[in-house]
Design an enzyme around this catalytic site. Structure first.
Site, PDB file in Angstrom:
ATOM      1  N   CYS A  45      40.602  39.086  43.469  1.00  0.00           N
ATOM      2  CA  CYS A  45      39.744  39.178  41.626  1.00  0.00           C
ATOM      3  C   CYS A  45      38.843  39.884  42.323  1.00  0.00           C
ATOM      4  O   CYS A  45      38.384  40.519  43.446  1.00  0.00           O
ATOM      5  CB  CYS A  45      39.272  37.828  41.413  1.00  0.00           C
ATOM      6  SG  CYS A  45      37.886  36.843  42.338  1.00  0.00           S
ATOM      7  N   CYS A  72      36.167  39.101  44.166  1.00  0.00           N
ATOM      8  CA  CYS A  72      36.946  39.158  45.934  1.00  0.00           C
ATOM      9  C   CYS A  72      36.240  40.272  46.267  1.00  0.00           C
ATOM     10  O   CYS A  72      35.654  40.656  47.288  1.00  0.00           O
ATOM     11  CB  CYS A  72      37.519  38.552  45.708  1.00  0.00           C
ATOM     12  SG  CYS A  72      38.388  36.856  45.726  1.00  0.00           S
TER      13      CYS A  72
END
Length: 81
Positions: free
Chosen positions: A10, A13
């Protein structure tokens, strides 16, 4: 130094990976960053909330983003002189 970013890939991240890279480069550390996206592997670390930061196979932070300054502080105990 082995740095792992645990998460599904994501945006958070990726931002954590970028901040970890910046923190390590700012202090001229010899490092390698690996992104772990497999849920089973993430759970093997005992992480239930991502993103997470792992340094030399030790989970040092999970469930939130960290600033570059925070990551520098988290990396200091793992720096070998």
């Amino acid at each position: 130094m082995d740095i792992k970013i645990l998460g599904t890939g994501c945006t958070k991240c990726q931002k954590l990976a970028d901040a970890a890279t910046e923190a390590a480069k700012a202090h001229n550390l010899d490092f390698q960053i690996t992104k772990v996206t497999d849920i089973a592997q993430i759970m093997d670390y005992g992480v239930m909330s991502t993103p997470a930061l792992v340094v030399d196979d030790q989970v040092v932070m999970s469930g939130r983003l960290a600033s570059v300054e925070e990551i520098v502080a988290l990396l200091k105990p793992y720096v070998k002189f």
